[in-house]
Design a protein around this motif. Structure first.
Motif, PDB file in Angstrom:
ATOM      1  N   SER A  18      18.015 -13.135  24.085  1.00  0.00           N
ATOM      2  CA  SER A  18      17.132 -13.070  22.898  1.00  0.00           C
ATOM      3  C   SER A  18      17.681 -12.056  21.900  1.00  0.00           C
ATOM      4  N   CYS A  19      18.155 -10.914  22.417  1.00  0.00           N
ATOM      5  CA  CYS A  19      18.732  -9.890  21.533  1.00  0.00           C
ATOM      6  C   CYS A  19      19.987 -10.439  20.848  1.00  0.00           C
ATOM      7  N   ALA A  20      20.814 -11.154  21.613  1.00  0.00           N
ATOM      8  CA  ALA A  20      22.054 -11.692  21.045  1.00  0.00           C
ATOM      9  C   ALA A  20      21.752 -12.689  19.928  1.00  0.00           C
ATOM     10  N   ILE A  21      20.757 -13.541  20.152  1.00  0.00           N
ATOM     11  CA  ILE A  21      20.398 -14.534  19.127  1.00  0.00           C
ATOM     12  C   ILE A  21      19.863 -13.827  17.878  1.00  0.00           C
ATOM     13  N   ALA A  22      19.021 -12.813  18.101  1.00  0.00           N
ATOM     14  CA  ALA A  22      18.471 -12.086  16.949  1.00  0.00           C
ATOM     15  C   ALA A  22      19.583 -11.382  16.171  1.00  0.00           C
ATOM     16  N   ALA A  23      20.595 -10.867  16.886  1.00  0.00           N
ATOM     17  CA  ALA A  23      21.727 -10.209  16.208  1.00  0.00           C
ATOM     18  C   ALA A  23      22.545 -11.238  15.422  1.00  0.00           C
ATOM     19  N   GLN A 370      24.917   6.449  19.356  1.00  0.00           N
ATOM     20  CA  GLN A 370      23.984   5.509  18.717  1.00  0.00           C
ATOM     21  C   GLN A 370      24.537   4.090  18.743  1.00  0.00           C
ATOM     22  N   ARG A 371      25.792   3.950  19.164  1.00  0.00           N
ATOM     23  CA  ARG A 371      26.404   2.621  19.195  1.00  0.00           C
ATOM     24  C   ARG A 371      25.988   1.823  20.432  1.00  0.00           C
ATOM     25  N   VAL A 372      25.374   2.470  21.396  1.00  0.00           N
ATOM     26  CA  VAL A 372      24.858   1.742  22.570  1.00  0.00           C
ATOM     27  C   VAL A 372      23.329   1.714  22.470  1.00  0.00           C
ATOM     28  N   ILE A 373      22.795   0.504  22.537  1.00  0.00           N
ATOM     29  CA  ILE A 373      21.331   0.348  22.462  1.00  0.00           C
ATOM     30  C   ILE A 373      20.834  -0.180  23.801  1.00  0.00           C
ATOM     31  N   HIS A 374      19.888   0.526  24.363  1.00  0.00           N
ATOM     32  CA  HIS A 374      19.315   0.098  25.643  1.00  0.00           C
ATOM     33  C   HIS A 374      18.175  -0.897  25.403  1.00  0.00           C
ATOM     34  N   ALA A 375      18.141  -1.925  26.221  1.00  0.00           N
ATOM     35  CA  ALA A 375      17.058  -2.929  26.139  1.00  0.00           C
ATOM     36  C   ALA A 375      16.805  -3.442  27.557  1.00  0.00           C
ATOM     37  N   PHE A 376      16.133  -2.635  28.345  1.00  0.00           N
ATOM     38  CA  PHE A 376      15.894  -3.032  29.744  1.00  0.00           C
ATOM     39  C   PHE A 376      14.645  -2.319  30.268  1.00  0.00           C
ATOM     40  N   GLY A 377      14.269  -2.680  31.475  1.00  0.00           N
ATOM     41  CA  GLY A 377      13.148  -1.977  32.116  1.00  0.00           C
ATOM     42  C   GLY A 377      11.787  -2.590  31.804  1.00  0.00           C
ATOM     43  N   GLN A 385       7.897  -9.989  26.665  1.00  0.00           N
ATOM     44  CA  GLN A 385       8.264  -9.064  25.590  1.00  0.00           C
ATOM     45  C   GLN A 385       9.661  -9.324  25.031  1.00  0.00           C
ATOM     46  N   SER A 386      10.261 -10.472  25.401  1.00  0.00           N
ATOM     47  CA  SER A 386      11.655 -10.700  24.998  1.00  0.00           C
ATOM     48  C   SER A 386      11.805 -10.868  23.491  1.00  0.00           C
ATOM     49  N   ALA A 387      10.910 -11.621  22.858  1.00  0.00           N
ATOM     50  CA  ALA A 387      11.086 -11.873  21.421  1.00  0.00           C
ATOM     51  C   ALA A 387      10.837 -10.589  20.614  1.00  0.00           C
ATOM     52  N   GLY A 388       9.870  -9.784  21.048  1.00  0.00           N
ATOM     53  CA  GLY A 388       9.598  -8.517  20.347  1.00  0.00           C
ATOM     54  C   GLY A 388      10.737  -7.528  20.528  1.00  0.00           C
ATOM     55  N   THR A 389      11.278  -7.482  21.752  1.00  0.00           N
ATOM     56  CA  THR A 389      12.417  -6.591  22.024  1.00  0.00           C
ATOM     57  C   THR A 389      13.608  -6.997  21.166  1.00  0.00           C
ATOM     58  N   ALA A 390      13.836  -8.307  21.065  1.00  0.00           N
ATOM     59  CA  ALA A 390      14.970  -8.802  20.274  1.00  0.00           C
ATOM     60  C   ALA A 390      14.831  -8.390  18.811  1.00  0.00           C
ATOM     61  N   ARG A 391      13.614  -8.448  18.297  1.00  0.00           N
ATOM     62  CA  ARG A 391      13.378  -8.064  16.898  1.00  0.00           C
ATOM     63  C   ARG A 391      13.713  -6.577  16.695  1.00  0.00           C
ATOM     64  N   ILE A 392      13.261  -5.741  17.644  1.00  0.00           N
ATOM     65  CA  ILE A 392      13.519  -4.294  17.530  1.00  0.00           C
ATOM     66  C   ILE A 392      15.021  -4.013  17.616  1.00  0.00           C
TER      67      ILE A 392
END
Ligand SMILES: Cc1cc2nc3c(=O)[nH]c(=O)nc-3n(C[C@H](O)[C@H](O)[C@H](O)COP(=O)(O)OP(=O)(O)OC[C@H]3O[C@@H](n4cnc5c(N)ncnc54)[C@H](O)[C@@H]3O)c2cc1C
Length: 414
Positions: A18-23, A370-377, A385-392
């Motif tokens: 989801s994050c990859a698609i949003a990016a 700041q070049r590494v963004i965590h998205a887990f847990g 929460q995948s779509a909201g996480t992807a947006r953030i």
């Protein structure tokens, strides 16, 4: 160093994809690396719920009351295998500390904001990725054995009401209108219409991978061993010694993320709540809504591919072998609770929920760079929460202020 790509996402689960698609939608070049390929982890076998109304953190006084009884049953809703008890003790201590009234109120507010964002983002995201037909709006029926169990749940419902969540308490006749076939021991229930689900979480995750590829994103196999921040990017070191480079990295390797975060000096108390299920053939039961047997720690879900019976929490770490007697125990209970359920022909599964002790995910920049963004847990709620996480994450990648305040999700909060 010239970075080869704008973004590399580590982990092709529902969160990473989801994050990859949003990016990609923000015009960035993107690759997703996974050691096994898409949908290899928890995102494949979960219960498929978009549990937007589930805003109360698991770390709460309620769970502390139930835990001692649950822990007495080795195949019950909550287990700590003796071989792992000592290792998980620090995480449990943090969990216990997160159960204070003030911390629960804080976590509930943060969770509500992420749920509201995720709900608002979900349908447009599904429409853009061609997966809207997989969405089901069948609600959730939480069932209780007697009025006393319903009464015990009322403070939780009052807290949800304070956050605007719709629900209806029902008697046996009211429940039968929504879901016939419940055993008579279930005398009361609560129906939440705002609880959605996906036709099949594995097929959904695979469809996201297909969508990303079709729009120029890469999905590749690589086991990531370490990260190395550089001045103008990040190096990703593979277990086979291979190296990839990107301007930015999103770490979304589910329950394994802390191992990779550790390579850039970050100690994040991520543990796994192992969960189990059995997926029966589609005709196993005439299921009309998702049913939660809260007192027994499992749910029964209708998927396009079958009827899934599962849940439970086993605090057993990443290495212990699965104990499928837990799947069997839940199936046996499901048979007693739904007498018409046909228990034959099931496929068993165990998955690793990636869980932080305060029941909130880690979303934000790493301490080292700041070049590494965590998205887990995301624990029990990664699909939700995948779509909201992807947006953030897309906001962070493109230097925009995130759509909601993410201070509560800071990976450095522990
Ligand atoms: C029984 C059960 C029921 C659940 N029900 C629900 C539900 O109804 N609703 C809901 O919202 N959530 C539910 N969850 C939780 C949900 O499944 C997770 O929160 C979610 O899948 C996490 O997604 P993820 O993408 O972070 O992790 P994962 O799906 O686990 O993906 C992580 C990926 O990272 C890869 N990876 C790991 N290490 C490396 C490495 N070193 N290099 C490269 N790749 C690596 C893995 O191969 C994997 O593909 C449930 C979980 C369980 C176990």
């Amino acid at each position: 160093m010239t970075a080869d790509l704008d973004v590399i996402v580590i982990g092709a689960g529902v969160v990473g994809l989801s994050c990859a698609i949003a990016a990609k939608e923000r015009g960035l070049s993107v690759a997703v690396l996974d050691r096994e390929g898409p949908a290899a982890g928890a995102s494949a076998g979960n219960a498929g719920a978009f549990a937007f109304t589930d805003i109360l953190p698991l770390a709460s006084p309620g769970i502390l009351k139930k835990a001692p009884k649950w822990l007495l049953d080795p195949l019950g809703p909550l287990t700590v295998p003796p071989a792992y008890a000592l290792k998980i003790a620090p995480w449990m201590f943090r969990f216990w500390r997160a159960c204070s009234a003030a911390r629960v109120a804080h976590s509930t507010a943060a969770q509500t904001a992420l749920m509201d964002l995720s709900k608002a983002e979900l349908e447009p995201f599904l429409a853009r990725t061609g997966t809207l037909a997989m969405l089901r709006k069948e609600g959730n029926l939480q069932v209780y054995e007697g009025k006393a169990e319903l009464d015990a749940s009322l403070p939780g419902w009052a807290a949800r009401q304070a956050h605007g969540i719709e629900f209806h308490h029902l008697d046996a006749a009211g429940m039968a209108e929504i879901q016939p076939g419940l055993a008579p021991r279930f005398t009361h229930g609560t129906f939440t219409p705002g609880w959605y689900s996906i036709a099949d979480p594995r097929l959904y995750t695979l469809a996201l991978a297909d969508h990303l590829r079709a729009h120029g994103g890469l999905v590749e196999r690589m086991e990531v061993k370490a990260l190395r921040p550089l001045e103008s990017g990040v190096e990703i070191i593979g277990a086979d010694g291979g190296v990839r480079r990107a301007a930015k990295v999103v770490l979304a390797a589910g329950a394994f993320s802390h191992r990779i975060a550790r390579t850039i000096g970050e100690a994040i108390p991520l543990e796994t709540e192992r969960g189990y299920n059995t997926t029966l053939p589609p005709g196993a039961f005439d299921l009309r809504t998702q049913i939660t047997f809260g007192g027994h720690g499992f749910v029964v879900t209708r998927l396009s591919t079958g009827i899934r019976v599962g849940g439970a929490v086993e605090l057993g770490g990443l290495e212990l072998k699965p104990n499928f007697r837990r799947s069997e125990a839940m199936l046996k209970k499901a048979q007693a609770f739904l007498p018409a359920l046909k228990p034959e022909g099931g496929v068993q599964w165990m998955g690793f929920r990636p869980s932080l002790p305060d029941s909130l995910p880690a979303i934000g920049q790493a301490r080292a760079t700041q070049r590494v963004i965590h998205a887990f847990g995301h624990g029990h709620l990664g699909l939700t929460q995948s779509a909201g996480t992807a947006r953030i994450v897309a906001d962070l990648l493109t230097g925009h202020k995130p759509a909601i305040d993410i201070a509560s999700f800071s990976p450095q909060r522990f």
